[in-house]
Design an enzyme around this catalytic site. Structure first.
Site, PDB file in Angstrom:
ATOM      1  N   ASP A 172     -19.554   6.955 -35.789  1.00  0.00           N
ATOM      2  CA  ASP A 172     -19.246   8.618 -35.480  1.00  0.00           C
ATOM      3  C   ASP A 172     -20.035   9.533 -34.478  1.00  0.00           C
ATOM      4  OD1 ASP A 172     -17.864   7.287 -37.699  1.00  0.00           O
ATOM      5  OD2 ASP A 172     -17.523   9.071 -38.346  1.00  0.00           O
TER       6      ASP A 172
ATOM      7  N   HIS B 264     -18.750  13.153 -33.701  1.00  0.00           N
ATOM      8  CA  HIS B 264     -18.562  14.416 -33.832  1.00  0.00           C
ATOM      9  C   HIS B 264     -19.457  15.844 -33.578  1.00  0.00           C
ATOM     10  CE1 HIS B 264     -16.086  13.532 -37.338  1.00  0.00           C
ATOM     11  NE2 HIS B 264     -16.917  12.562 -38.354  1.00  0.00           N
TER      12      HIS B 264
ATOM     13  N   ASP C  96     -13.755   8.934 -33.762  1.00  0.00           N
ATOM     14  CA  ASP C  96     -14.383  10.885 -34.356  1.00  0.00           C
ATOM     15  C   ASP C  96     -15.524  11.004 -33.526  1.00  0.00           C
ATOM     16  OD1 ASP C  96     -12.897  10.288 -36.323  1.00  0.00           O
ATOM     17  OD2 ASP C  96     -14.740  10.344 -38.221  1.00  0.00           O
TER      18      ASP C  96
ATOM     19  N   ASP D  31     -14.808  17.344 -34.293  1.00  0.00           N
ATOM     20  CA  ASP D  31     -15.294  18.373 -35.654  1.00  0.00           C
ATOM     21  C   ASP D  31     -16.121  18.465 -35.649  1.00  0.00           C
ATOM     22  OD1 ASP D  31     -12.125  19.032 -35.746  1.00  0.00           O
ATOM     23  OD2 ASP D  31     -11.879  17.102 -36.309  1.00  0.00           O
ATOM     24  N   ARG D  32     -16.199  19.780 -36.490  1.00  0.00           N
ATOM     25  CA  ARG D  32     -17.035  19.664 -37.630  1.00  0.00           C
ATOM     26  C   ARG D  32     -18.875  20.493 -35.829  1.00  0.00           C
ATOM     27  NH1 ARG D  32     -15.688  15.472 -40.963  1.00  0.00           N
ATOM     28  NH2 ARG D  32     -15.669  16.020 -42.769  1.00  0.00           N
TER      29      ARG D  32
ATOM     30  N   ASN E 113      -9.709   8.699 -37.525  1.00  0.00           N
ATOM     31  CA  ASN E 113      -9.474   9.599 -38.452  1.00  0.00           C
ATOM     32  C   ASN E 113      -9.480  11.028 -37.753  1.00  0.00           C
ATOM     33  OD1 ASN E 113     -11.678   9.439 -39.623  1.00  0.00           O
ATOM     34  ND2 ASN E 113     -10.248  11.476 -41.091  1.00  0.00           N
ATOM     35  N   HIS E 114     -10.099  11.157 -37.017  1.00  0.00           N
ATOM     36  CA  HIS E 114     -10.678  12.456 -36.750  1.00  0.00           C
ATOM     37  C   HIS E 114      -9.837  12.594 -35.283  1.00  0.00           C
ATOM     38  CE1 HIS E 114     -13.213  14.913 -39.570  1.00  0.00           C
ATOM     39  NE2 HIS E 114     -13.273  13.707 -39.814  1.00  0.00           N
TER      40      HIS E 114
ATOM     41  N   HIS F 297     -12.376   1.817 -36.841  1.00  0.00           N
ATOM     42  CA  HIS F 297     -12.983   3.221 -37.505  1.00  0.00           C
ATOM     43  C   HIS F 297     -12.941   3.364 -39.294  1.00  0.00           C
ATOM     44  CE1 HIS F 297     -14.377   6.980 -37.285  1.00  0.00           C
ATOM     45  NE2 HIS F 297     -12.916   7.575 -38.147  1.00  0.00           N
TER      46      HIS F 297
ATOM     47  N   ARG G  50      -8.522   9.225 -51.494  1.00  0.00           N
ATOM     48  CA  ARG G  50      -8.415  10.206 -49.380  1.00  0.00           C
ATOM     49  C   ARG G  50      -6.969  10.017 -49.726  1.00  0.00           C
ATOM     50  NH1 ARG G  50     -12.497   9.819 -45.827  1.00  0.00           N
ATOM     51  NH2 ARG G  50     -13.916   8.491 -45.790  1.00  0.00           N
TER      52      ARG G  50
ATOM     53  N   HIS H 119     -16.971   6.027 -40.118  1.00  0.00           N
ATOM     54  CA  HIS H 119     -16.123   6.508 -40.704  1.00  0.00           C
ATOM     55  C   HIS H 119     -16.642   7.016 -42.217  1.00  0.00           C
ATOM     56  CE1 HIS H 119     -11.970   8.185 -42.839  1.00  0.00           C
ATOM     57  NE2 HIS H 119     -11.746   7.253 -43.375  1.00  0.00           N
TER      58      HIS H 119
END
Length: 450
Positions: A126, A128, A155, A158-159, A187-188, A239, A318, A345
């Site tokens: 990730d 991000h 990923d 995001d964030r 997943n993002h 992921h 989750r 992840h």
């Protein structure tokens, strides 16, 4: 094996190379602008960037793109992003990359590395939206080239405050070296997560009246990202991780040619590990993978987690995906003649809530050691998450993994510190109220987000 976060000495600029002529064409490593020293009032390259007339990217184009992104992140407000990358160039880049990605299988087989001397495969977790850490990682690991492959485990957005820049830079590398750079889905890379964790708002701010258009194009590109890879026939990367079988017993099919229905209840169906044949037929283009019905494999691959408890079970923490134990890791490795599973992840926030598994202080953990091999988690966003800073901040390192010839199953771990100082930026989501680790998902919102 730790890496010093100071930028290395730069070699001379290379001549432009058209990597689309041949997947095996050599590429000279280039110097990209240091993400710690690009704070001048004037851009280091000509902006706005233009799309090449022949639609073929060169290494120089990516070098200029990287420098422009680094400089603009430090010197321009987000709303000025079109002055760096006009929407017309954005469209050309995303469209070109999407065409490449959509043609790739759900599970990419990376075998070219076996026939090249001194080749290596870099696996990245990730990132991000932490652009400056990605710029450092690429330089520290050695840029993609004829004998240096990269697998990014999802990923990208995001964030962090620079998810758009991060994703577009990786798309540029994919267009330039499509057989050397492999971008898997996280997943993002979904409509639901990007609407909650900031990427949608980020794109709307940076492209203003063209923001909805740009966001839709990014979602379309997400649909094309492959789900997994197998490196040199020995290493499986994804992921989240493992996935269930969705084979339907014949007794569950209603008889008759008309109104034939397939009855499938995941709660009532015994769980078993899926096969690569099943993975190859999953419908990955669904933006928000379902947690029920027949198309469960994408959700499993993107959202599942390991545990120290034996067996395969639903990931109720989750609300989507699976939990699998060391026995499942052994079964998967042995059945498919693999040596390693590398997944991502889970950052330090998620690992804090996972008893029995190691923390993410160094950017990686070895979660299962079994007779046939190992399960590894790698996370490449140091000092994460960018905005959720508290007195108990994790201050984790990021890491990447290098797999080298001839066997590609003996991982080298490279941990690195966050690039400092980060440019000042505002978050694009309410980080004080949003849950830290994607747990307790609002599945009803995921349905309406489709």
């Amino acid at each position: 094996m730790s890496s010093d976060s100071s930028p290395p000495v730069c070699p001379p600029d290379p001549k432009p190379i058209n990597a689309q002529n041949s997947p095996d064409e050599s590429v000279t490593t280039a110097c990209f602008s240091s993400s710690s020293a690009n704070t001048t009032s004037s851009p280091p390259v000509d902006i706005p960037l233009s799309w090449p007339p022949d639609s073929k990217l060169t290494l120089d184009w990516i070098r200029h793109f990287s420098s422009a992104l680094d400089w603009s992140s430090r010197n321009l407000p987000p709303s000025d992003f079109p002055s760096v990358l006009p929407v017309s160039v954005f469209d050309s880049l995303v469209l070109t990359a999407s065409k490449i990605l959509h043609k790739e299988p759900n599970c990419v087989r990376i075998n070219d590395c076996l026939s090249l001397p001194d080749s290596a495969v870099v696996v990245v977790g990730d990132v991000h939206g932490q652009l400056h850490d990605l710029l450092f990682l690429l330089q520290d690991a050695g840029f993609p080239s004829d004998n240096r492959f990269f697998v990014f485990n999802g990923d990208y957005v995001d964030r962090g405050a620079w998810g758009l820049e991060t994703f577009l830079l990786l798309l540029a590398w994919k267009v330039f070296l499509p057989h050397r750079v492999h971008l898997l889905r996280g997943n993002h890379e979904s409509k639901y997560c990007t609407s909650v964790y900031g990427f949608e708002k980020e794109v709307l701010v940076k492209y203003d009246d063209k923001g909805k258009h740009a966001y839709r194009k990014c979602l379309g590109c997400f649909e094309g990202l492959p789900l997994a890879s197998v490196i040199a026939g020995r290493v499986y990367t994804a992921h989240g991780g493992l996935f269930r079988s969705v084979s339907i017993p014949k007794s569950k099919r209603s008889k008759g040619k008309k109104n034939r229905r397939i009855i499938f209840n995941p709660e009532a169906t015994p769980l078993s590990l899926g096969s690569f044949v099943e993975l190859s037929t999953a419908r990955r283009s669904v933006l928000d993978p379902p947690w029920e019905g027949l198309n469960l494999i994408p959700g499993d691959v993107l959202w599942s987690d390991p545990t120290m408890k034996p067996g395969l079970s639903l990931n109720k923490e989750r609300g989507i995906g699976l939990l699998w134990g060391p026995d499942c890791t052994e079964e998967f490795l042995k059945k498919f003649h693999l040596k390693l599973i590398i997944r991502s992840h889970e950052g330090p926030d998620a690992r804090e809530k996972r008893p029995g598994l190691a923390g993410m202080d160094e950017g990686y953990t070895i979660d299962h050691v079994v007779e046939s091999g190992k399960l590894i988690t790698v996370f490449s966003a140091p000092d994460y998450p960018q905005f959720q800073a508290t007195e108990e901040r994790y201050k984790n390192k990021g890491a990447y993994i290098v797999l080298k010839a001839p066997d590609f199953d003996d991982p080298e771990f490279h941990s690195f510190e966050a690039t400092a100082p980060r440019p000042e930026a505002r978050a694009y989501y309410d980080y004080e109220d949003v849950i830290d680790s994607d747990e307790e998902l609002d599945l009803a919102s995921m349905v309406t987000a489709k």
